[in-house]
Design an enzyme around this catalytic site. Structure first.
Site, PDB file in Angstrom:
ATOM      1  N   ASP A 220       0.932  -1.230   0.019  1.00 34.37           N
ATOM      2  CA  ASP A 220       0.175   0.011  -0.111  1.00 34.37           C
ATOM      3  C   ASP A 220       0.837   1.226   0.020  1.00 34.37           C
ATOM      4  O   ASP A 220       1.988   1.209  -0.383  1.00 34.37           O
ATOM      5  CB  ASP A 220      -0.886   0.057   1.293  1.00 34.37           C
ATOM      6  CG  ASP A 220      -2.081   0.557   0.756  1.00 34.37           C
ATOM      7  OD1 ASP A 220      -2.382   1.795   0.517  1.00 34.37           O
ATOM      8  OD2 ASP A 220      -3.342  -0.195   0.876  1.00 34.37           O
ATOM      9  N   GLY A 242       4.966  -0.484  -3.759  1.00 35.51           N
ATOM     10  CA  GLY A 242       4.100   0.305  -3.130  1.00 35.51           C
ATOM     11  C   GLY A 242       3.252   1.248  -4.036  1.00 35.51           C
ATOM     12  O   GLY A 242       3.338   1.411  -4.982  1.00 35.51           O
ATOM     13  N   HIS A 243       2.168   1.950  -2.945  1.00 35.14           N
ATOM     14  CA  HIS A 243       1.321   3.177  -3.709  1.00 35.14           C
ATOM     15  C   HIS A 243       1.868   4.667  -3.583  1.00 35.14           C
ATOM     16  O   HIS A 243       1.183   5.259  -4.108  1.00 35.14           O
ATOM     17  CB  HIS A 243       0.128   3.021  -3.277  1.00 35.14           C
ATOM     18  CG  HIS A 243      -0.692   1.666  -3.487  1.00 35.14           C
ATOM     19  ND1 HIS A 243      -2.001   1.492  -2.787  1.00 35.14           N
ATOM     20  CD2 HIS A 243      -0.125   0.404  -4.086  1.00 35.14           C
ATOM     21  CE1 HIS A 243      -2.181   0.098  -3.251  1.00 35.14           C
ATOM     22  NE2 HIS A 243      -1.343  -0.387  -4.017  1.00 35.14           N
ATOM     23  N   GLY A 244       3.183   4.582  -3.294  1.00 31.40           N
ATOM     24  CA  GLY A 244       3.905   5.759  -3.146  1.00 31.40           C
ATOM     25  C   GLY A 244       3.562   6.584  -2.110  1.00 31.40           C
ATOM     26  O   GLY A 244       3.259   5.827  -0.849  1.00 31.40           O
ATOM     27  N   ASN A 274       1.964   4.744  -7.654  1.00 32.63           N
ATOM     28  CA  ASN A 274       1.863   6.275  -7.635  1.00 32.63           C
ATOM     29  C   ASN A 274       3.210   6.785  -6.885  1.00 32.63           C
ATOM     30  O   ASN A 274       4.146   6.328  -6.428  1.00 32.63           O
ATOM     31  CB  ASN A 274       0.979   6.910  -6.811  1.00 32.63           C
ATOM     32  CG  ASN A 274      -0.521   6.326  -7.014  1.00 32.63           C
ATOM     33  OD1 ASN A 274      -1.120   6.683  -7.965  1.00 32.63           O
ATOM     34  ND2 ASN A 274      -1.187   5.598  -6.204  1.00 32.63           N
TER      35      ASN A 274
END
Length: 396
Positions: A220, A242-244, A274
């Site tokens: 995440d 991950g999602h940044g 991201n």
């Protein structure tokens, strides 16, 4: 000669006295001496709680020491509400292991929880959340526990975490909630890219938090920033998978504290979903985001290097008006370069009710497959200076 000898003896006495006094001023609690077993199988929770109780009761600075080995620890709460101690150091040379049966802590909310503590330092060590089986349960759509955050600090002040590793958390790895002045340095977070809800570090309702020199790979957000966060400094973080680094999700509540004075600098994103993101629910809210600086960032094959998304509404549920009330303003993107994994490298999807304003792009250079990328803007006002690629779509 006799006078010189007497002087030397006097100095030796004073040195010995002050040295012994300083040692005596630190109370030490070794969890093994209190019954903890380094075999990874014997429940050592009682020994850790006993060490904490003794350290809290001491009026001297105290150290809780965890020697090398693996220590099985159940859900544990370390409260500072009745502590007399001005400072407690927790030095970990071993690994703390969560129960392999996720039901043991999966509904507790937190595995290792600190609340109302002041001046606590956690130095070194590894926390193993053993989240693999719970992730599998969640990914199979079975009825599973929510999962436990590995390490959480609530309502605490002057916290330091240095050189800590967290692996395979059931849920968030580290949570900082309603805290003042927390410094996290040299943090290592590791979980697979498909592990659900395993945010690396989550900060909310806190001020004066610093995250430095850390490596975060998870399923995440590497760092997620919740409502009520201010004076947050993030520097030299390597994110991926991950999602940044995300501000949000914000705006779930109609009355919600805003996010302000956030700096993210000198960090890298590799293969992430991201890069730097601001995300708000498409719901009425008085929340806001302002005074944010994203500076000196490197993107390597990132799907959305720069993104503002104010239409967040999974499955079109729980968004009664489909418009975000969160006001976004005064965000600067400075010296951001690298590669996008998608054609649109900059995306600003802002609220029709509260358009984004004061967005500044300065020296941005993002490409897609070694060609110039594109940008997309909806309800976004700002300016571009220096070299900006893809071309800015912000209106003035």
């Amino acid at each position: 000669m006799a006078g010189a000898l007497s002087l030397l003896l006097a100095f030796h006495f004073l040195f010995t006295f002050f040295n012994c006094s300083s040692l005596a001023a630190i109370a030490n609690y070794n969890v093994q001496n209190l019954g903890a077993k380094p075999d990874g199988k014997t429940d050592s929770t009682k020994a850790f709680l006993s060490a904490w109780a003794s350290a809290c009761a001491s009026t001297q600075a105290a150290t809780i020491y965890v020697p090398p080995g693996r220590y099985l620890l159940g859900a544990a709460t370390f409260s500072g509400q009745s502590c007399k101690n001005p400072a407690i150091n927790i030095r970990i040379d071993g690994t703390l292991v969560a129960p392999s049966n996720y039901d043991a802590i999966g509904n507790s909310g937190n595995w290792i929880k600190f609340e109302r503590v002041t001046g606590v330092s956690v130095i070194g060590g590894t926390l193993d959340g053993q989240g693999v089986d719970l992730w599998a349960c969640k990914n199979s759509d079975k009825n599973c526990p929510e999962g436990a955050t590995t390490l959480a600090f609530y309502n605490s002040n002057n916290i330091a975490i240095n050189g800590l590793s967290s692996i395979n958390s059931q849920k968030f790895h580290i949570l900082v909630d309603e805290c003042q002045n927390a410094k996290l340095v040299g943090i290592k977070v590791s979980a697979p890219g498909n592990s659900p809800n395993t945010d690396g570090i989550h900060v909310e309702k806190s001020t004066g938090v610093t995250i430095l020199n850390s490596k975060i790979g998870t399923g995440d957000d590497c760092v997620s920033i919740g409502p009520g966060t201010s004076k947050l400094w993030i520097e030299n973080v390597a994110c991926g998978p991950g999602h940044g680094i995300s501000i949000g999700s914000l705006g779930w509540d109609s009355q919600e504290p805003g996010v302000q004075n956030v700096t993210v600098k000198s960090s890298s994103f590799t293969g992430t979903e991201n890069g730097v993101r601001v995300k708000t629910w498409a719901r009425p809210s008085n929340g806001f985001v302002k005074y944010v600086l994203f500076q000196h960032l490197v993107m390597v094959n990132v799907q959305n290097p720069i993104i503002v998304d104010q239409n967040y509404c999974p499955d079109n549920k729980n968004c009664p008006n489909q418009v975000s009330g969160v006001k976004i303003s005064d965000i600067t993107y400075q010296d951001i370069h690298g590669s996008s994994a998608t054609e649109i490298a900059m995306k600003f999807v802002c609220s029709k009710q509260n358009p984004c304003n004061g967005i500044t792009l300065e020296d941005v250079n993002l490409n897609y497959k070694n060609e110039p990328a594109q940008s997309s803007c909806i309800n976004a006002d700002g300016k571009a200076t220096g070299i900006v690629q893809p071309n800015s779509c912000l209106y003035n």
